[in-house]
Design a protein around this motif. Sequence first.
Motif, PDB file in Angstrom:
ATOM      1  N   ILE A  60      -1.579  59.680 -48.545  1.00 17.02           N
ATOM      2  CA  ILE A  60      -1.526  58.883 -49.887  1.00 17.02           C
ATOM      3  C   ILE A  60      -0.088  59.243 -50.722  1.00 17.02           C
ATOM      4  O   ILE A  60      -0.285  58.495 -51.051  1.00 17.02           O
ATOM      5  N   ALA A  61      -0.377  60.637 -51.142  1.00 17.75           N
ATOM      6  CA  ALA A  61       0.875  60.739 -52.454  1.00 17.75           C
ATOM      7  C   ALA A  61       2.435  60.527 -51.194  1.00 17.75           C
ATOM      8  O   ALA A  61       2.831  59.227 -52.758  1.00 17.75           O
ATOM      9  N   GLN A  62       2.428  60.743 -50.462  1.00 11.38           N
ATOM     10  CA  GLN A  62       3.445  59.334 -50.228  1.00 11.38           C
ATOM     11  C   GLN A  62       3.783  58.342 -50.106  1.00 11.38           C
ATOM     12  O   GLN A  62       5.004  57.946 -50.172  1.00 11.38           O
ATOM     13  N   ARG A  63       2.776  57.514 -49.764  1.00  7.92           N
ATOM     14  CA  ARG A  63       3.083  56.664 -49.231  1.00  7.92           C
ATOM     15  C   ARG A  63       3.055  56.267 -50.933  1.00  7.92           C
ATOM     16  O   ARG A  63       4.165  54.541 -51.092  1.00  7.92           O
ATOM     17  N   ILE A  64       1.910  56.834 -51.735  1.00 13.64           N
ATOM     18  CA  ILE A  64       2.304  56.032 -53.293  1.00 13.64           C
ATOM     19  C   ILE A  64       4.019  56.030 -53.562  1.00 13.64           C
ATOM     20  O   ILE A  64       4.427  55.394 -54.264  1.00 13.64           O
ATOM     21  N   ARG A  65       4.342  57.232 -53.317  1.00 11.69           N
ATOM     22  CA  ARG A  65       5.791  57.069 -53.828  1.00 11.69           C
ATOM     23  C   ARG A  65       6.377  56.439 -53.023  1.00 11.69           C
ATOM     24  O   ARG A  65       7.780  56.106 -53.869  1.00 11.69           O
ATOM     25  N   ALA A  66       7.004  55.958 -51.979  1.00  8.61           N
ATOM     26  CA  ALA A  66       7.108  55.153 -51.211  1.00  8.61           C
ATOM     27  C   ALA A  66       7.223  53.973 -51.915  1.00  8.61           C
ATOM     28  O   ALA A  66       8.228  53.394 -52.117  1.00  8.61           O
ATOM     29  N   VAL A  67       5.599  53.501 -51.842  1.00  7.78           N
ATOM     30  CA  VAL A  67       5.562  51.680 -52.897  1.00  7.78           C
ATOM     31  C   VAL A  67       6.807  51.526 -54.701  1.00  7.78           C
ATOM     32  O   VAL A  67       7.111  50.784 -54.819  1.00  7.78           O
ATOM     33  N   THR A  68       6.121  53.079 -55.173  1.00  5.62           N
ATOM     34  CA  THR A  68       6.798  52.892 -56.283  1.00  5.62           C
ATOM     35  C   THR A  68       7.915  53.181 -56.709  1.00  5.62           C
ATOM     36  O   THR A  68       8.554  52.984 -57.514  1.00  5.62           O
ATOM     37  N   GLY A  69       8.569  54.092 -55.640  1.00 13.43           N
ATOM     38  CA  GLY A  69      10.543  54.462 -55.526  1.00 13.43           C
ATOM     39  C   GLY A  69      10.456  54.833 -57.025  1.00 13.43           C
ATOM     40  O   GLY A  69      11.933  55.593 -57.485  1.00 13.43           O
ATOM     41  N   MET A  70       9.293  55.873 -57.259  1.00 14.61           N
ATOM     42  CA  MET A  70       9.460  56.891 -58.700  1.00 14.61           C
ATOM     43  C   MET A  70       8.762  57.746 -58.639  1.00 14.61           C
ATOM     44  O   MET A  70       7.699  57.843 -57.992  1.00 14.61           O
ATOM     45  N   ASP A  71       9.482  59.255 -59.266  1.00 11.58           N
ATOM     46  CA  ASP A  71       8.481  60.450 -59.117  1.00 11.58           C
ATOM     47  C   ASP A  71       7.362  60.790 -60.286  1.00 11.58           C
ATOM     48  O   ASP A  71       6.706  61.649 -59.425  1.00 11.58           O
TER      49      ASP A  71
END
Length: 387
Positions: free
Chosen positions: A7-18
Motif C-alpha cells: 500500500i505504501a508503495q502504491r500511494i508513493r507511485a501515485v503522489t510521486g513524492m517522498d
Amino acid sequence: MTLARSIAQRIRAVTGMDKVPLHEPDLTGNELAYVSDCIQTGWVSSVGGYVDRFERELAAFTGAGHAVVVSNGTSGLQVALRLVGVTTGDEVLIPALTFIATANAVSHCGATPHFVDSGRLTLGMDPEALASWLTNVAERRSSGSFNRRTGRRLAAIVPMHTFGHPVDMPSLLTIAAAWGIPVVEDAAESLGSMLEGRHVGTFGRCAVLSFNGNKILTTGGGGAILTNDPDLARRAKHLTTTAKIPHPWAFWHDEIGFNYRMPNINAAIGCAQLERMDEFIACKRALTERYLEAFRDLLEVEVFVERHGTRSNYWLQTLILAPSVADQRDDILKETNAAGQMTRPVWEPISALPIYAHAERAPLPVTEDLARRIINIPSSPKLAMAM
C-alpha cells in the motif's frame, strides 16, 4: 511483500513524492492580491466587501437561497441547531461516525447527542437504521417527537456527508417529516458535492460548511450556514454578529448572541479559493482515477467511490480494507507514515469516547465495522496538478 509495504508503495507511485501531507491547501490564485487589498484599505476585521461578496458567491455556487459566513464550522453548526429550535435538555440524532465537532455543537446548545448507525454505501447516516431505531424508541406527540426511554425531545436530525460523499437525503427527509423532526445538514466536508443534480446542504432547513485549512476550500478558518429560508438567514446573521440592532452609533442587543463573525481578510481568501473550485474538484476526481488504477489488482483494498446519482468532491480519498485484513490497519498506518505518505484512520466513533458515554445510542454494527477498516490517504488537489 507485506500488505502494508504494498500500500505504501502504491500511494508513493501515485503522489510521486517522498513526503506528502494528508491534505494541504493550494493558495496560488488571487489570495495574495485580495488579502493585500484588505490590508491596504484597512478592512481586515468583521466588516468589509469581501464578506458580502463571499456570501453572495457561496449562495450562487451552492444554489442555496442564502449563505452566512461564520468563524468556523462548529460555531456555524451550533447556531444552525439553535435556528431550528434545539435547546437545553433536547436530544439530537447524529451519526456516531463523524468528526467530534458534530457532537460538540449539540452539546454547546445544552442538548445531548443521540447516536445512530451509518450505511456502508454512503459512510453516512443510514435511513433504514434511523427509521428502525425511531420506531423502537420514539413517540410522536402534539409538541414533537420524544425519546420514550429518556423523556427528552428529539429536536433535530443531523446527517453528515462523510469525506464529501452525499448521504441519502431524500430518504432521510421522508423519515424526518414522518416524525416532525427538522434536518440540519453537516456539509462541513462537502462543498462541491451533488446529489441528483442538487448541491448538498440545500436539502434540510439549513446546513453548515467548513473552510478549515484542510478542506477543499479554505479561508484559514471559517465556515458558513446555508439556508433557503430568508427568515432563518436573517436570524443567523443576527445571532452570529452579537445580536446587535443596526444603528449608526448605538449599542443595543436584543438577545444573547455570538461573536462568530468571519473577518473580511479570511473572506477575501475564500473569494479567491471559490474562483478555483471547478479546478479543485477536477483535480480531486483525476486523483481518484489514479488511485483506482494503482489499487485495481489489490483485492484486499477498496478505493471508496461515489454512488450512482451523486457527485462527490472527494475531499479525502478513502481506502476500505477487507474484513480479513482489518487487523493490519495499524501496521499500514505505521508503514505509510514512516514512508512519508501521511495516512490517517477514520475518527474514533464518538459513541466510544468517555465524554459521551452518557449519550443515547442505537445499535452501531456498521459504524464499529467501518471504524476498523477505513484509512484516508493523501488527497490534496495539487497532487493531480503535478501529474
